[in-house]
Design a protein around this motif. Sequence first.
Motif, PDB file in Angstrom:
ATOM      1  N   VAL A   1       0.857  -1.188   0.000  1.00  0.00           N
ATOM      2  CA  VAL A   1       0.000   0.000   0.000  1.00  0.00           C
ATOM      3  C   VAL A   1       0.895   1.241   0.000  1.00  0.00           C
ATOM      4  CG1 VAL A   1      -1.788   1.256   1.289  1.00  0.00           C
ATOM      5  CG2 VAL A   1      -1.785  -1.256   1.257  1.00  0.00           C
ATOM      6  N   PRO A   2       0.562   2.298  -0.751  1.00  0.00           N
ATOM      7  CA  PRO A   2       1.343   3.536  -0.687  1.00  0.00           C
ATOM      8  C   PRO A   2       1.455   4.046   0.749  1.00  0.00           C
ATOM      9  CG  PRO A   2      -0.180   3.608  -2.531  1.00  0.00           C
ATOM     10  CD  PRO A   2      -0.511   2.363  -1.762  1.00  0.00           C
ATOM     11  N   TYR A   3       2.613   4.605   1.067  1.00  0.00           N
ATOM     12  CA  TYR A   3       2.909   4.941   2.456  1.00  0.00           C
ATOM     13  C   TYR A   3       1.979   6.011   3.032  1.00  0.00           C
ATOM     14  CZ  TYR A   3       7.244   2.253   2.199  1.00  0.00           C
ATOM     15  OH  TYR A   3       8.151   1.240   2.083  1.00  0.00           O
ATOM     16  N   ARG A   4       1.637   7.028   2.254  1.00  0.00           N
ATOM     17  CA  ARG A   4       0.885   8.145   2.817  1.00  0.00           C
ATOM     18  C   ARG A   4      -0.488   7.718   3.350  1.00  0.00           C
ATOM     19  NH1 ARG A   4      -0.284  13.701  -0.441  1.00  0.00           N
ATOM     20  NH2 ARG A   4      -1.596  12.309  -1.672  1.00  0.00           N
ATOM     21  N   PRO A   5      -1.334   7.059   2.560  1.00  0.00           N
ATOM     22  CA  PRO A   5      -2.624   6.648   3.135  1.00  0.00           C
ATOM     23  C   PRO A   5      -2.487   5.626   4.251  1.00  0.00           C
ATOM     24  CG  PRO A   5      -2.353   5.765   0.918  1.00  0.00           C
ATOM     25  CD  PRO A   5      -1.247   6.752   1.133  1.00  0.00           C
ATOM     26  N   LEU A   6      -1.490   4.741   4.147  1.00  0.00           N
ATOM     27  CA  LEU A   6      -1.323   3.721   5.186  1.00  0.00           C
ATOM     28  C   LEU A   6      -0.955   4.351   6.521  1.00  0.00           C
ATOM     29  CD1 LEU A   6      -1.112   0.761   6.059  1.00  0.00           C
ATOM     30  CD2 LEU A   6       1.256   0.756   5.224  1.00  0.00           C
ATOM     31  N   ILE A   7       0.053   5.233   6.519  1.00  0.00           N
ATOM     32  CA  ILE A   7       0.533   5.820   7.767  1.00  0.00           C
ATOM     33  C   ILE A   7      -0.515   6.733   8.396  1.00  0.00           C
ATOM     34  CG2 ILE A   7       2.245   7.421   8.723  1.00  0.00           C
ATOM     35  CD1 ILE A   7       4.253   6.201   6.699  1.00  0.00           C
ATOM     36  N   THR A   8      -1.170   7.541   7.588  1.00  0.00           N
ATOM     37  CA  THR A   8      -2.164   8.464   8.151  1.00  0.00           C
ATOM     38  C   THR A   8      -3.390   7.715   8.685  1.00  0.00           C
ATOM     39  OG1 THR A   8      -3.046   8.852   5.921  1.00  0.00           O
ATOM     40  CG2 THR A   8      -1.440  10.423   6.763  1.00  0.00           C
ATOM     41  N   THR A   9      -3.778   6.632   8.019  1.00  0.00           N
ATOM     42  CA  THR A   9      -4.894   5.826   8.527  1.00  0.00           C
ATOM     43  C   THR A   9      -4.542   5.199   9.873  1.00  0.00           C
ATOM     44  OG1 THR A   9      -5.690   5.331   6.302  1.00  0.00           O
ATOM     45  CG2 THR A   9      -6.386   3.845   8.059  1.00  0.00           C
ATOM     46  N   LEU A  10      -3.330   4.693   9.995  1.00  0.00           N
ATOM     47  CA  LEU A  10      -2.918   4.078  11.259  1.00  0.00           C
ATOM     48  C   LEU A  10      -2.879   5.103  12.388  1.00  0.00           C
ATOM     49  CD1 LEU A  10      -0.140   1.597  10.071  1.00  0.00           C
ATOM     50  CD2 LEU A  10      -2.467   1.070  10.806  1.00  0.00           C
ATOM     51  N   PHE A  11      -2.423   6.313  12.115  1.00  0.00           N
ATOM     52  CA  PHE A  11      -2.443   7.342  13.146  1.00  0.00           C
ATOM     53  C   PHE A  11      -3.886   7.663  13.564  1.00  0.00           C
ATOM     54  CE2 PHE A  11       2.023   9.038  12.666  1.00  0.00           C
ATOM     55  CZ  PHE A  11       2.312   9.015  14.021  1.00  0.00           C
ATOM     56  N   THR A  12      -4.802   7.691  12.618  1.00  0.00           N
ATOM     57  CA  THR A  12      -6.199   7.982  12.942  1.00  0.00           C
ATOM     58  C   THR A  12      -6.808   6.886  13.812  1.00  0.00           C
ATOM     59  OG1 THR A  12      -6.445   9.179  10.844  1.00  0.00           O
ATOM     60  CG2 THR A  12      -8.464   8.488  11.957  1.00  0.00           C
ATOM     61  N   VAL A  13      -6.552   5.631  13.461  1.00  0.00           N
ATOM     62  CA  VAL A  13      -7.068   4.517  14.258  1.00  0.00           C
ATOM     63  C   VAL A  13      -6.431   4.510  15.648  1.00  0.00           C
ATOM     64  CG1 VAL A  13      -7.242   2.003  14.392  1.00  0.00           C
ATOM     65  CG2 VAL A  13      -7.580   3.162  12.201  1.00  0.00           C
ATOM     66  N   THR A  14      -5.135   4.809  15.710  1.00  0.00           N
ATOM     67  CA  THR A  14      -4.454   4.877  17.004  1.00  0.00           C
ATOM     68  C   THR A  14      -5.096   5.926  17.906  1.00  0.00           C
ATOM     69  OG1 THR A  14      -2.344   4.159  16.063  1.00  0.00           O
ATOM     70  CG2 THR A  14      -2.258   5.352  18.146  1.00  0.00           C
ATOM     71  N   GLY A  15      -5.345   7.113  17.354  1.00  0.00           N
ATOM     72  CA  GLY A  15      -5.985   8.159  18.145  1.00  0.00           C
ATOM     73  C   GLY A  15      -7.340   7.732  18.665  1.00  0.00           C
ATOM     74  N   SER A  16      -8.109   7.037  17.846  1.00  0.00           N
ATOM     75  CA  SER A  16      -9.428   6.566  18.274  1.00  0.00           C
ATOM     76  C   SER A  16      -9.303   5.555  19.410  1.00  0.00           C
ATOM     77  CB  SER A  16     -10.167   5.936  17.087  1.00  0.00           C
ATOM     78  OG  SER A  16     -10.309   6.868  16.026  1.00  0.00           O
ATOM     79  N   GLY A  17      -8.349   4.623  19.303  1.00  0.00           N
ATOM     80  CA  GLY A  17      -8.148   3.638  20.362  1.00  0.00           C
ATOM     81  C   GLY A  17      -7.707   4.268  21.665  1.00  0.00           C
ATOM     82  N   LEU A  18      -6.836   5.270  21.592  1.00  0.00           N
ATOM     83  CA  LEU A  18      -6.391   5.962  22.802  1.00  0.00           C
ATOM     84  C   LEU A  18      -7.553   6.697  23.477  1.00  0.00           C
ATOM     85  CD1 LEU A  18      -3.043   7.370  21.409  1.00  0.00           C
ATOM     86  CD2 LEU A  18      -3.241   5.769  23.329  1.00  0.00           C
ATOM     87  N   ALA A  19      -8.430   7.270  22.671  1.00  0.00           N
ATOM     88  CA  ALA A  19      -9.595   7.948  23.239  1.00  0.00           C
ATOM     89  C   ALA A  19     -10.494   6.953  23.967  1.00  0.00           C
ATOM     90  CB  ALA A  19     -10.372   8.674  22.143  1.00  0.00           C
ATOM     91  N   VAL A  20     -10.703   5.778  23.373  1.00  0.00           N
ATOM     92  CA  VAL A  20     -11.503   4.744  24.034  1.00  0.00           C
ATOM     93  C   VAL A  20     -10.847   4.329  25.348  1.00  0.00           C
ATOM     94  CG1 VAL A  20     -12.308   2.364  23.852  1.00  0.00           C
ATOM     95  CG2 VAL A  20     -12.536   3.911  21.900  1.00  0.00           C
ATOM     96  N   ALA A  21      -9.529   4.141  25.341  1.00  0.00           N
ATOM     97  CA  ALA A  21      -8.821   3.762  26.567  1.00  0.00           C
ATOM     98  C   ALA A  21      -8.971   4.833  27.641  1.00  0.00           C
ATOM     99  CB  ALA A  21      -7.344   3.519  26.260  1.00  0.00           C
ATOM    100  N   GLY A  22      -8.925   6.107  27.232  1.00  0.00           N
ATOM    101  CA  GLY A  22      -9.035   7.188  28.199  1.00  0.00           C
ATOM    102  C   GLY A  22     -10.372   7.237  28.908  1.00  0.00           C
ATOM    103  N   PHE A  23     -11.413   6.675  28.288  1.00  0.00           N
ATOM    104  CA  PHE A  23     -12.738   6.662  28.897  1.00  0.00           C
ATOM    105  C   PHE A  23     -13.121   5.275  29.425  1.00  0.00           C
ATOM    106  CE2 PHE A  23     -13.149  10.373  26.008  1.00  0.00           C
ATOM    107  CZ  PHE A  23     -13.499  11.324  26.970  1.00  0.00           C
ATOM    108  N   ALA A  24     -12.175   4.328  29.444  1.00  0.00           N
ATOM    109  CA  ALA A  24     -12.487   2.961  29.860  1.00  0.00           C
ATOM    110  C   ALA A  24     -12.972   2.935  31.313  1.00  0.00           C
ATOM    111  CB  ALA A  24     -11.262   2.069  29.708  1.00  0.00           C
ATOM    112  N   PRO A  25     -14.118   2.273  31.593  1.00  0.00           N
ATOM    113  CA  PRO A  25     -14.651   2.267  32.962  1.00  0.00           C
ATOM    114  C   PRO A  25     -14.040   1.213  33.874  1.00  0.00           C
ATOM    115  CG  PRO A  25     -16.163   1.144  31.487  1.00  0.00           C
ATOM    116  CD  PRO A  25     -15.030   1.650  30.629  1.00  0.00           C
ATOM    117  N   SER A  26     -13.335   0.226  33.280  1.00  0.00           N
ATOM    118  CA  SER A  26     -12.798  -0.872  34.089  1.00  0.00           C
ATOM    119  C   SER A  26     -11.577  -1.457  33.382  1.00  0.00           C
ATOM    120  CB  SER A  26     -13.859  -1.953  34.309  1.00  0.00           C
ATOM    121  OG  SER A  26     -14.284  -2.489  33.073  1.00  0.00           O
TER     122      SER A  26
END
Length: 395
Positions: free
Chosen positions: A66-91
């Motif tokens: 896969v071309p690097y630009r869409p791959l890297i930027t997509t992974l950063f976006t998914v990472t940010g979403s996962g970190l946000a979920v972790a920050g609000f984790a209740p348990s």
Amino acid sequence: MTRGMLWLLAVACGVAVGNVYFPQAVTPLVAEGLRLPPDRAALVVTAAQIGYACGIFLLVPLGDRVPYRPLITTLFTVTGSGLAVAGFAPSFGPLFAAGVAVGVATVIAPIIGPMVAGMVAPERRGAASGTMLAGSIGGMLLARTFSGAVGEWLDWRAPYLMAAGLAFVMAVVLWRALPKTKPHTRQSYPDLLREPLRLLRNEPELRRSCFYQAMIFGAFSAVWGSVALLLTGPAYGYGAQAVGLLALVNAATMVATPVAGRIVDRYGSDPVNLVCMLAVIGSAVVLAFGATELVALVVGTLVLDVAMQSGMVANSIRMYALSDTHRGRLNTAYMTCAYVGGAVGSWLGVQAYTRYGWRGVCGLVALMAVAALARHAVAIRSRSPSRQPSPRGRS
């Protein structure tokens, strides 16, 4: 590859890698906030490393497809979403799951490394790889310091949420800055997943690099996965911020890795690997005194960090030299093995600390380094002139 682009990519490596390491400084705060035993809270570190190893195996091969630009930027976006979920984790359960997901997605540095190696001249690969690794180290150090300080000031959730925002910012910046690239292969995804296994089977030098890094990174993870328990325990009685400050002291590692890269360019990987393995054994001896002496803890972790990161440069250059068109898949095999070793080392380090105390962790560090050193001795012995077949035997 301009100098500005090189340093931007080094920063991107640091932001991505920091997501794996900042939980090391906040595990005592997680234990307090979620009312967990300290050893169970420490599993959030293992979760990120397990996810990282899985992400390397599942996603890094896409760097060749896969071309690097869409791959890297997509992974950063998914990472940010996962970190946000972790920050609000209740348990603990959702936090552990989100930590694994973040680890899977934040495998950006192992994708950037092969990309940079393909954009610079072969004689500059050591220095360029050292620069990328310096960025990763900066992310590791600053992430621990940042998360420990912010976690004590606010709570353990704040570092996760701030890291999420930073990941989203990097996604936007890199989408605008990265050049368009063409993929190296049109292989199907299943074939890409099989390729690292084939390379491991067929490339003895790749297997050697993988084993070295799995052992040394496992030793490194054993220390950093349990040092928060030592510093916040009865021996020292510090807060979570102390873990970050200890990491910040080791900022000298950022200077050491580009130097190690230039040494590898000049003398090869094996001499650097040997020095690094011996240094890890020496660090275990110094760290044993760190059970009660802070100076020994600082010096021991500094030596350990420099040795591990310099060894990673040496192993990476040996691995990249095997092929110009399979770097992503080679790096998949290499980094998967390294982070499996890291996850195992992190878990074993906590177990050793729980059962035998800090000196048990130091014993584990020495044992893993000795295993790497023994493998290195076998490799050097097998290549010695006295063991090569004679001309008559070869004919």
